[in-house]
Design a protein around this motif. Structure first.
Motif, PDB file in Angstrom:
ATOM      1  N   LEU A 132       0.824  -1.218   0.000  1.00 42.70           N
ATOM      2  CA  LEU A 132       0.000   0.000   0.000  1.00 42.70           C
ATOM      3  C   LEU A 132       0.856   1.265   0.000  1.00 42.70           C
ATOM      4  CD1 LEU A 132      -2.791  -1.176   2.472  1.00 42.70           C
ATOM      5  CD2 LEU A 132      -3.019  -0.813  -0.001  1.00 42.70           C
ATOM      6  N   GLN A 133       1.971   1.214   0.730  1.00 40.83           N
ATOM      7  CA  GLN A 133       2.839   2.398   0.817  1.00 40.83           C
ATOM      8  C   GLN A 133       3.543   2.660  -0.522  1.00 40.83           C
ATOM      9  OE1 GLN A 133       6.064   1.928   3.508  1.00 40.83           O
ATOM     10  NE2 GLN A 133       6.202   4.109   3.970  1.00 40.83           N
ATOM     11  N   VAL A 164      -1.736  -4.958 -11.923  1.00 39.51           N
ATOM     12  CA  VAL A 164      -1.230  -4.486 -10.625  1.00 39.51           C
ATOM     13  C   VAL A 164      -1.817  -5.382  -9.534  1.00 39.51           C
ATOM     14  CG1 VAL A 164      -1.088  -2.513  -9.030  1.00 39.51           C
ATOM     15  CG2 VAL A 164      -1.251  -2.090 -11.502  1.00 39.51           C
ATOM     16  N   LEU A 165      -0.959  -5.946  -8.680  1.00 40.51           N
ATOM     17  CA  LEU A 165      -1.449  -6.682  -7.514  1.00 40.51           C
ATOM     18  C   LEU A 165      -1.234  -5.779  -6.296  1.00 40.51           C
ATOM     19  CD1 LEU A 165      -2.580  -9.371  -6.319  1.00 40.51           C
ATOM     20  CD2 LEU A 165      -0.198 -10.006  -5.871  1.00 40.51           C
ATOM     21  N   ILE A 166      -2.357  -5.306  -5.729  1.00 40.87           N
ATOM     22  CA  ILE A 166      -2.280  -4.427  -4.549  1.00 40.87           C
ATOM     23  C   ILE A 166      -2.189  -5.326  -3.324  1.00 40.87           C
ATOM     24  CG2 ILE A 166      -3.406  -2.582  -3.256  1.00 40.87           C
ATOM     25  CD1 ILE A 166      -5.088  -1.966  -5.746  1.00 40.87           C
ATOM     26  N   LYS A 167      -1.027  -5.278  -2.638  1.00 42.87           N
ATOM     27  CA  LYS A 167      -0.839  -6.151  -1.476  1.00 42.87           C
ATOM     28  C   LYS A 167      -1.384  -5.452  -0.236  1.00 42.87           C
ATOM     29  CE  LYS A 167       3.581  -6.426  -2.139  1.00 42.87           C
ATOM     30  NZ  LYS A 167       5.013  -6.777  -2.282  1.00 42.87           N
ATOM     31  N   ASP A 168      -2.147  -6.193   0.534  1.00 39.15           N
ATOM     32  CA  ASP A 168      -2.830  -5.618   1.696  1.00 39.15           C
ATOM     33  C   ASP A 168      -2.120  -5.998   3.003  1.00 39.15           C
ATOM     34  OD1 ASP A 168      -4.920  -4.266   2.998  1.00 39.15           O
ATOM     35  OD2 ASP A 168      -6.062  -6.121   3.237  1.00 39.15           O
ATOM     36  N   THR A 172      -5.280  -3.067   7.375  1.00 35.12           N
ATOM     37  CA  THR A 172      -5.902  -3.384   8.663  1.00 35.12           C
ATOM     38  C   THR A 172      -7.080  -4.325   8.415  1.00 35.12           C
ATOM     39  OG1 THR A 172      -7.225  -1.394   8.379  1.00 35.12           O
ATOM     40  CG2 THR A 172      -5.303  -1.201   9.814  1.00 35.12           C
ATOM     41  N   GLY A 173      -7.652  -4.847   9.486  1.00 32.67           N
ATOM     42  CA  GLY A 173      -8.810  -5.751   9.352  1.00 32.67           C
ATOM     43  C   GLY A 173      -8.363  -7.201   9.537  1.00 32.67           C
ATOM     44  N   ARG A 174      -9.346  -8.043   9.848  1.00 34.96           N
ATOM     45  CA  ARG A 174      -9.075  -9.441  10.202  1.00 34.96           C
ATOM     46  C   ARG A 174      -8.602 -10.245   8.999  1.00 34.96           C
ATOM     47  NH1 ARG A 174     -12.264 -13.453  10.928  1.00 34.96           N
ATOM     48  NH2 ARG A 174     -14.046 -12.317  10.089  1.00 34.96           N
ATOM     49  N   ILE A 175      -9.065  -9.819   7.807  1.00 37.19           N
ATOM     50  CA  ILE A 175      -8.740 -10.541   6.571  1.00 37.19           C
ATOM     51  C   ILE A 175      -7.825  -9.660   5.714  1.00 37.19           C
ATOM     52  CG2 ILE A 175      -9.735 -11.592   4.481  1.00 37.19           C
ATOM     53  CD1 ILE A 175     -10.706 -13.047   6.909  1.00 37.19           C
ATOM     54  N   ALA A 176      -6.724 -10.228   5.237  1.00 38.85           N
ATOM     55  CA  ALA A 176      -5.860  -9.493   4.297  1.00 38.85           C
ATOM     56  C   ALA A 176      -6.398  -9.775   2.893  1.00 38.85           C
ATOM     57  CB  ALA A 176      -4.414  -9.965   4.424  1.00 38.85           C
ATOM     58  N   LYS A 177      -6.777  -8.691   2.198  1.00 39.13           N
ATOM     59  CA  LYS A 177      -7.390  -8.851   0.864  1.00 39.13           C
ATOM     60  C   LYS A 177      -6.455  -8.254  -0.174  1.00 39.13           C
ATOM     61  CE  LYS A 177     -12.195  -8.489   2.249  1.00 39.13           C
ATOM     62  NZ  LYS A 177     -13.384  -7.721   2.292  1.00 39.13           N
ATOM     63  N   ASP A 178      -5.758  -9.087  -0.928  1.00 40.86           N
ATOM     64  CA  ASP A 178      -4.934  -8.596  -2.039  1.00 40.86           C
ATOM     65  C   ASP A 178      -5.845  -8.479  -3.258  1.00 40.86           C
ATOM     66  OD1 ASP A 178      -2.896  -8.876  -0.260  1.00 40.86           O
ATOM     67  OD2 ASP A 178      -1.852 -10.481  -1.331  1.00 40.86           O
ATOM     68  N   ARG A 179      -5.654  -7.418  -4.038  1.00 42.91           N
ATOM     69  CA  ARG A 179      -6.508  -7.224  -5.228  1.00 42.91           C
ATOM     70  C   ARG A 179      -5.651  -7.183  -6.482  1.00 42.91           C
ATOM     71  NH1 ARG A 179      -9.758  -2.139  -2.994  1.00 42.91           N
ATOM     72  NH2 ARG A 179      -7.790  -1.954  -1.882  1.00 42.91           N
ATOM     73  N   LEU A 180      -6.038  -7.987  -7.465  1.00 43.25           N
ATOM     74  CA  LEU A 180      -5.342  -8.012  -8.754  1.00 43.25           C
ATOM     75  C   LEU A 180      -6.177  -7.208  -9.754  1.00 43.25           C
ATOM     76  CD1 LEU A 180      -3.235  -9.168 -10.799  1.00 43.25           C
ATOM     77  CD2 LEU A 180      -4.776 -11.113 -11.097  1.00 43.25           C
ATOM     78  N   ILE A 181      -5.571  -6.150 -10.279  1.00 42.52           N
ATOM     79  CA  ILE A 181      -6.282  -5.282 -11.219  1.00 42.52           C
ATOM     80  C   ILE A 181      -5.705  -5.550 -12.603  1.00 42.52           C
ATOM     81  CG2 ILE A 181      -7.024  -2.888 -11.669  1.00 42.52           C
ATOM     82  CD1 ILE A 181      -7.376  -3.740  -8.713  1.00 42.52           C
ATOM     83  N   THR A 182      -6.532  -6.055 -13.497  1.00 35.59           N
ATOM     84  CA  THR A 182      -6.101  -6.233 -14.885  1.00 35.59           C
ATOM     85  C   THR A 182      -7.074  -5.438 -15.748  1.00 35.59           C
ATOM     86  OG1 THR A 182      -7.411  -8.226 -15.094  1.00 35.59           O
ATOM     87  CG2 THR A 182      -5.113  -8.530 -14.506  1.00 35.59           C
ATOM     88  N   ASP A 183      -7.035  -5.674 -17.041  1.00 31.57           N
ATOM     89  CA  ASP A 183      -7.876  -4.905 -17.942  1.00 31.57           C
ATOM     90  C   ASP A 183      -9.351  -5.107 -17.602  1.00 31.57           C
ATOM     91  OD1 ASP A 183      -8.116  -3.130 -19.888  1.00 31.57           O
ATOM     92  OD2 ASP A 183      -7.669  -4.479 -21.557  1.00 31.57           O
ATOM     93  N   CYS A 203       9.312 -10.454  -1.300  1.00 33.67           N
ATOM     94  CA  CYS A 203      10.178 -11.265  -2.181  1.00 33.67           C
ATOM     95  C   CYS A 203       9.550 -12.644  -2.387  1.00 33.67           C
ATOM     96  CB  CYS A 203      11.559 -11.464  -1.556  1.00 33.67           C
ATOM     97  SG  CYS A 203      12.436  -9.945  -1.218  1.00 33.67           S
ATOM     98  N   THR A 204       9.067 -13.233  -1.286  1.00 31.50           N
ATOM     99  CA  THR A 204       8.494 -14.578  -1.348  1.00 31.50           C
ATOM    100  C   THR A 204       7.275 -14.596  -2.269  1.00 31.50           C
ATOM    101  OG1 THR A 204       9.270 -15.014   0.883  1.00 31.50           O
ATOM    102  CG2 THR A 204       7.502 -16.440   0.082  1.00 31.50           C
ATOM    103  N   LEU A 205       6.389 -13.599  -2.096  1.00 30.11           N
ATOM    104  CA  LEU A 205       5.164 -13.553  -2.899  1.00 30.11           C
ATOM    105  C   LEU A 205       5.493 -13.409  -4.391  1.00 30.11           C
ATOM    106  CD1 LEU A 205       2.005 -13.313  -2.982  1.00 30.11           C
ATOM    107  CD2 LEU A 205       2.360 -10.850  -3.029  1.00 30.11           C
TER     108      LEU A 205
END
Ligand code: PLP
Length: 238
Positions: A132-133, A164-168, A172-183, A203-205
């Motif tokens: 996010l940063q 773009v994969l937005i890493k969460d 904050t929040g109980r669930i980490a929600k990563d979002r993949l934005i494509t066309d 790096c791992t991801l």
């Protein structure tokens, strides 16, 4: 055996960088190759020194692979060297983790390097994976500041990013929600937030996603696999 090339920094503490990448790639049954952009002296609390690798040496380390993961690039000279070297390897999926600084705070990419990343490198990659940063800073540098991560991701897409994969992970929040934005599409990957932090998660991801793409998985499927690999990596800390 599929080969996956990790281009990035050498972290002397082995928490992140190409050593972490190679460990991930090997654990997923692929042959790692590395191309070191800079040698760093680090500990969990800080970056003590950075020695960039000469362009010629960096270029010579970049060899064809079934997929490429890019991490720390250090400065504009290294970004431009990588851009040129990518022309000589046959087209393959490329995952870019836009590493700007270590979690301890030390800068790992100069402003000029970020400029070249956003004008040249971003157009050559299959996926960019900012946290996010990083996403907020990159959107600012694109001249499109916003508080909304989806709008920030749009700015990166306008700069030439295919996806773009937005890493969460830092959200904050109980669930980490990563979002993949494509066309025109948004895929969401959810995992329980484990409440632990560990060096080398980015790096791992990105390395795991590159392995998935090397296997011929679709981008959403490779991201899903990457998310489960990083969740297991974090769970080792609990
Ligand atoms: N050091 C190097 C050489 C890296 O490549 C990276 C991330 O890719 C980092 C440090 C940052 O890792 P962390 O945020 O875990 O400190």
């Amino acid at each position: 055996m599929k080969q996956v090339l990790a281009i990035g920094g050498l972290d002397s503490s082995c928490g992140a960088g190409v050593i972490r990448d190679a460990a991930t790639i090997q654990s997923l049954g692929k042959q790692p190759r590395v191309a070191v952009t800079a040698v760093t002296a680090q500990s969990a609390t800080g970056v003590r020194d950075i020695h960039p690798v000469p362009s010629q040496t960096l270029d010579a380390q970049i060899v064809p692979a079934h997929a490429i993961k890019i991490g720390m690039l250090c400065d504009d000279v290294r970004v431009r060297t990588v851009c040129r070297a990518l022309e000589k390897v046959s087209p393959c999926p490329i995952v870019l983790d836009p590493v700007l600084s270590a979690s301890s705070g030390g800068r790992l990419l100069s402003d000029a390097g970020a400029g070249w990343l956003l004008t040249e490198l971003i157009q050559k990659v299959t996926l960019i994976t900012p946290n996010l940063q990083e996403l907020s800073l990159l959107a600012d540098w694109c001249g499109e500041p916003s508080q909304d991560p989806l709008k920030q991701a749009d700015a990166l897409r306008r700069a030439g990013a295919l996806a773009v994969l937005i890493k969460d992970g830092h959200g904050t929040g109980r669930i980490a929600k990563d979002r993949l934005i494509t066309d025109g599409e948004v895929h969401v990957f959810e995992a329980p937030r484990l409440g632990v932090s560990r060096r080398g998660t980015g790096c791992t991801l990105a390395s795991a996603i590159a392995c998935g793409l090397a296997e011929g998985r679709s981008l959403p499927n490779a991201c899903e696999m990457g998310k489960s690999v990083v969740t297991a990596y974090l769970a080792e800390e609990t």
